[in-house]
Design an enzyme around this catalytic site. Structure first.
Site, mmCIF file in Angstrom:
data_model
loop_
_atom_site.group_PDB
_atom_site.id
_atom_site.type_symbol
_atom_site.label_atom_id
_atom_site.label_comp_id
_atom_site.label_asym_id
_atom_site.label_seq_id
_atom_site.Cartn_x
_atom_site.Cartn_y
_atom_site.Cartn_z
ATOM 1 N N CYS A 2 0.806 -1.184 -0.004
ATOM 2 C CA CYS A 2 0.028 -0.108 0.147
ATOM 3 C C CYS A 2 0.767 1.177 -0.198
ATOM 4 O O CYS A 2 2.124 1.076 -0.206
ATOM 5 C CB CYS A 2 -0.980 -0.091 1.370
ATOM 6 S SG CYS A 2 -1.473 -1.650 1.925
ATOM 7 N N ARG A 27 1.454 1.876 -6.885
ATOM 8 C CA ARG A 27 1.907 0.942 -6.183
ATOM 9 C C ARG A 27 0.706 -0.352 -5.988
ATOM 10 O O ARG A 27 0.805 -1.336 -5.678
ATOM 11 C CB ARG A 27 2.035 1.311 -4.670
ATOM 12 C CG ARG A 27 3.309 2.106 -4.605
ATOM 13 C CD ARG A 27 3.263 2.696 -3.223
ATOM 14 N NE ARG A 27 3.859 1.764 -2.301
ATOM 15 C CZ ARG A 27 5.071 1.238 -1.832
ATOM 16 N NH1 ARG A 27 6.167 1.912 -2.390
ATOM 17 N NH2 ARG A 27 5.420 0.448 -1.097
ATOM 18 N N TRP A 80 -4.354 -1.811 -0.387
ATOM 19 C CA TRP A 80 -4.261 -3.294 -1.108
ATOM 20 C C TRP A 80 -4.787 -4.406 -0.082
ATOM 21 O O TRP A 80 -3.809 -4.550 0.703
ATOM 22 C CB TRP A 80 -3.013 -3.556 -1.877
ATOM 23 C CG TRP A 80 -2.921 -4.505 -2.734
ATOM 24 C CD1 TRP A 80 -3.382 -4.253 -4.181
ATOM 25 C CD2 TRP A 80 -2.711 -5.890 -2.562
ATOM 26 N NE1 TRP A 80 -3.303 -5.665 -4.659
ATOM 27 C CE2 TRP A 80 -2.907 -6.564 -3.886
ATOM 28 C CE3 TRP A 80 -2.361 -6.626 -1.544
ATOM 29 C CZ2 TRP A 80 -2.621 -7.724 -3.900
ATOM 30 C CZ3 TRP A 80 -2.142 -8.219 -1.625
ATOM 31 C CH2 TRP A 80 -2.563 -8.706 -2.893
ATOM 32 N N ASN A 106 1.193 -0.197 6.259
ATOM 33 C CA ASN A 106 1.423 -1.406 5.209
ATOM 34 C C ASN A 106 2.244 -2.482 6.063
ATOM 35 O O ASN A 106 2.750 -2.336 6.859
ATOM 36 C CB ASN A 106 2.225 -0.766 4.549
ATOM 37 C CG ASN A 106 2.079 0.603 3.514
ATOM 38 O OD1 ASN A 106 0.581 0.639 3.572
ATOM 39 N ND2 ASN A 106 2.948 1.324 3.004
ATOM 40 N N GLY A 107 1.665 -3.753 5.673
ATOM 41 C CA GLY A 107 2.544 -4.906 5.968
ATOM 42 C C GLY A 107 1.410 -5.930 6.423
ATOM 43 O O GLY A 107 0.146 -5.659 6.172
ATOM 44 N N GLU A 492 7.981 -13.814 -20.105
ATOM 45 C CA GLU A 492 7.913 -12.468 -19.642
ATOM 46 C C GLU A 492 6.673 -11.867 -20.619
ATOM 47 O O GLU A 492 5.878 -11.169 -20.051
ATOM 48 C CB GLU A 492 9.328 -11.783 -19.875
ATOM 49 C CG GLU A 492 9.056 -10.220 -19.787
ATOM 50 C CD GLU A 492 8.535 -9.607 -18.107
ATOM 51 O OE1 GLU A 492 8.374 -8.551 -18.315
ATOM 52 O OE2 GLU A 492 8.595 -10.348 -17.420
ATOM 53 N N LYS A 496 3.347 -10.149 -18.867
ATOM 54 C CA LYS A 496 2.865 -8.632 -19.380
ATOM 55 C C LYS A 496 1.228 -8.912 -19.844
ATOM 56 O O LYS A 496 0.616 -8.125 -19.513
ATOM 57 C CB LYS A 496 3.661 -8.304 -20.666
ATOM 58 C CG LYS A 496 4.972 -7.870 -20.022
ATOM 59 C CD LYS A 496 4.882 -6.482 -19.152
ATOM 60 C CE LYS A 496 6.250 -6.508 -18.221
ATOM 61 N NZ LYS A 496 6.050 -7.420 -17.003
ATOM 62 N N GLU A 499 -0.878 -9.556 -17.075
ATOM 63 C CA GLU A 499 -1.100 -8.366 -15.897
ATOM 64 C C GLU A 499 -2.043 -7.421 -16.590
ATOM 65 O O GLU A 499 -2.722 -6.778 -15.633
ATOM 66 C CB GLU A 499 0.308 -7.856 -15.843
ATOM 67 C CG GLU A 499 1.309 -8.547 -14.897
ATOM 68 C CD GLU A 499 2.584 -7.975 -14.862
ATOM 69 O OE1 GLU A 499 3.088 -8.020 -13.608
ATOM 70 O OE2 GLU A 499 3.158 -7.386 -15.817
ATOM 71 N N HIS A 515 4.798 -31.733 -25.218
ATOM 72 C CA HIS A 515 4.497 -32.334 -23.766
ATOM 73 C C HIS A 515 3.071 -31.993 -23.051
ATOM 74 O O HIS A 515 3.203 -32.142 -21.965
ATOM 75 C CB HIS A 515 5.771 -32.264 -23.035
ATOM 76 C CG HIS A 515 7.142 -33.097 -23.485
ATOM 77 N ND1 HIS A 515 7.199 -34.480 -23.602
ATOM 78 C CD2 HIS A 515 7.892 -32.397 -24.357
ATOM 79 C CE1 HIS A 515 8.353 -34.638 -24.138
ATOM 80 N NE2 HIS A 515 8.757 -33.630 -24.630
ATOM 81 N N LYS A 614 2.510 -2.602 -7.400
ATOM 82 C CA LYS A 614 4.301 -2.220 -8.062
ATOM 83 C C LYS A 614 5.271 -3.068 -6.993
ATOM 84 O O LYS A 614 6.260 -3.607 -7.797
ATOM 85 C CB LYS A 614 4.146 -1.054 -7.984
ATOM 86 C CG LYS A 614 5.581 -0.603 -8.862
ATOM 87 C CD LYS A 614 5.594 -1.225 -10.158
ATOM 88 C CE LYS A 614 6.873 -0.779 -10.998
ATOM 89 N NZ LYS A 614 6.932 -1.103 -12.222
#
Length: 619
Positions: A2, A27, A80, A106-107, A492, A496, A499, A515, A614
């Site tokens: 957060c 974030r 968040w 935060n946490g 990657e 993207k 996301e 496979h 983020k």
């Protein structure tokens, strides 16, 4: 994950706090809130006003219209959700039961359930389902039970807490004081003229001051109007800190005319890679100077094994680093998810080097993995972007990627910067170990120096990609295929797309397709293949044929002038011909642009995708 902002000084706090929250929107969050202390003109007493809203900071602003938002002391937060669903009640700040103390956090408080049950038995009533409210109620309870002042109550409360925290606390009866503390979650204090700023990172602070102090674990900052900053530990032992100077500009955290931060950051890559190479790569003298490596050269040269720990996009960069170091330096490399490494009871020795990669330098799992490695006596080398971050401060040595702040949640320029640093690290070490000939070193250094130009040329594909992207918006699933250095690129690229467009996508080594994943191939399954000319080229052609025979629609990222693949593909993007070890950077850029344009075409929030943050500062 957060965002925290705080202010105490001579200015009106609310505009500073709201602007700070907007700076921290990148974030990731689902609700926002603000607490202000001001003097009631009718009663001449101080009031503590809290305003909270589910949704964006703009929703909070709308809710605060026509409310009393005066005051020169306040704290604010973007949440968040971890404990408790995202709603107005669970949004921060949280009150103590007597409405005298407000706290943002935060946490994660891991033992919150036990603490909550104890407080309930003492008659404390709770209004939310968050772990954070437990902490503010605990501080209030201890303050009253033992007749403590606010700082002492916070110090005592934090000795009873298990977990991670960054907190900011204000008390209605103490309108001259803002208290902050941290453990495993970042906090930075900005020092102004007769004022203090507080934030989760430097972006809300840079507009007002460049002088900052980064708090360390289990430190408490007492920010009192008219006094110098005071920092103590949980036992009230005072700690002296050096003041750091921020190397950051306002322009770097603005969109600069682009519609989104993500597209701005994609197009910044020619310059950011030039910055990353500057002062380190010297083609004229055939040298690479990475001081973190050169100052500890014997550790690197004599390393029996290198372990790279990372999460998310940084883990994909680590996979490329594994290829680079093993090929160039002939040192065994293992790549680990930091979140798994820390719990696997890994075998470590003082002969090992652990490389920790993190864009933010605050990734909780990566930090914990580093601590485990250091405890075992391994040498820890950090690669990160954020100057002054926890990883930068807690490694034995390291290298910044120097790409500037990355605001878009989906990493682009930080990924290319991480890979660039890994290339330089591998070349620097190979030169020292003589595992590559002088001729090979010289040619590779020359090619790396041309990276900004190669990227500039690749970005010219943007108009073509924007058109192609429209054909991918229908998809519900995608498969990305690559081999060798390009397998991590497939991972990657898929990440993207997931996301920011919310299309399910998976990356595979192309040979592994048969496979299992080949069962998914049909005319409705887009397949993106990274098929540049390298040692695996012929094998990739075979994999493409396997997809085509099952009516798969294929987009290929191919080398310029490759007419063989051009004729086999439904869509193609031609990138500059580069040595195979530079493919991951060059081939990632079209995939960044593809995910961006697909997401835009689908009307998604590109810079703030749902449920993502983020900087992942909690487990």
């Amino acid at each position: 994950m957060c965002g925290i902002v705080g202010y105490i000084g001579h200015r009106e706090a609310c505009p500073i706090l709201i602007k700070g929250l907007k700076r921290l929107e990148y974030r990731g969050y689902d609700s926002a809130g603000i607490a202000l202390i001001n003097k009631n003109k009718e009663t001449n007493q101080f009031d503590l006003n809290i305003y909270k809203a589910k949704g964006k900071v703009a929703d909070l602003e709308a809710m605060m219209a026509n409310k009393d938002i005066s005051g020169t002391l306040g704290i604010a937060h973007t949440r968040w959700a971890t404990h408790g669903e995202p709603n107005q009640i669970n949004a921060h700040p949280h009150f103590s039961e007597d409405k005298d103390i407000a706290l943002v956090h935060n946490g994660i408080i891991e033992n919150y359930a036990t603490l909550k049950e104890t407080l309930k038995q003492e008659g404390v009533e709770f209004s939310s389902t968050t772990d954070t409210e437990v902490l503010v109620q605990l501080i209030s309870f201890l303050r009253k039970k033992f007749s403590l002042d606010l700082v002492a109550a916070i110090q005592l409360a934090l000795t009873k807490v298990v977990g991670a925290y960054a907190i900011a606390v204000i008390e209605k009866s103490k309108p001259e004081v803002l208290v902050a503390a941290r453990k495993s979650s970042p906090l930075v204090v900005g020092l102004g003229e007769d004022e203090f700023f507080l934030a989760s990172d430097a972006t809300p602070i840079i507009e007002y001051t460049k002088k900052v102090i980064y708090l360390e674990d289990e430190e408490i900052a007492i920010l009192e109007r008219g006094h110098d900053i005071k920092i103590t530990d949980l036992k009230n032992v005072e700690i002296k800190h050096d003041v750091s100077e921020l190397d950051l500009s306002i322009d770097a955290i603005e969109k600069g005319g682009y519609p989104h931060f993500m597209i701005k950051e994609i197009f910044e890559q020619p310059q950011t890679i030039k910055n990353c190479l500057s002062g380190r790569l010297h083609p004229e003298s055939n040298s690479i100077i990475l001081s973190g490596v050169m100052d500890n050269l014997s550790r690197f040269v004599n390393a029996k094994r290198i372990i790279i720990v990372a999460c998310g996009t940084s883990w994909h960069a680590a996979l490329i680093g594994e290829h680079l170091i093993e090929e160039f330096c002939r040192i065994p490399v293992e790549v680990e998810y930091a979140s798994e490494f820390r719990y696997r009871n890994p075998v470590l020795s003082p002969d090992d080097i652990v490389i920790a990669i993190s864009q933010s330098g605050e990734t909780a799992d990566t930090l914990a993995a580093m601590q485990l490695a250091r405890h075992a006596g391994a040498f820890v080398f950090g690669i990160c972007n954020a100057v002054g971050s926890s990883i930068a401060r807690n490694t034995d040595a390291g290298a910044y990627i120097h790409v500037g702040p990355e605001i878009g949640v989906a990493s682009t320029k930080a990924f290319s910067g991480q890979v660039t640093v890994l290339i330089m690290l591998a070349l620097c070490l190979a030169k020292s170990k003589n595992t590559l000939s002088p001729k090979e070193i010289k040619e590779k250094i020359k090619q790396v120096s041309l990276l900004p130009q190669y990227i500039e040329e690749t970005l010219k594909l943007n108009p073509i990609i924007e058109k192609i992207a429209k054909y991918f918006t229908y998809a519900h699933n995608c498969i990305y295929l690559g081999r060798g250095y390009n397998f991590p690129v497939a991972l990657e690229g898929a990440l993207k797309l997931k996301e920011i467009s919310y299309i399910h996508a998976e990356g595979y080594p192309a040979a592994e397709m048969k496979h299992g994943p080949i069962a998914l191939i049909d005319q409705d399954m887009p397949v993106i293949v990274i098929g540049t000319r390298n040692d695996m080229y012929e094998k990739v052609i075979s994999n493409i044929q396997e997809v085509k025979s099952r009516q798969g629609r294929i987009l290929g990222v191919i080398s310029q002038g490759d007419t063989t693949l051009r004729d086999m593909l439904d869509y193609y993007l031609e990138v500059p011909k580069v040595p195979h070890f530079l493919d991951p950077i060059i081939c990632s850029i079209p995939l960044q642009l593809l995910s961006y344009h697909v997401a835009v075409a689908k009307g998604k929030d590109v810079d703030q995708p749902r449920n993502l943050a983020k900087s992942v500062t909690v487990e």
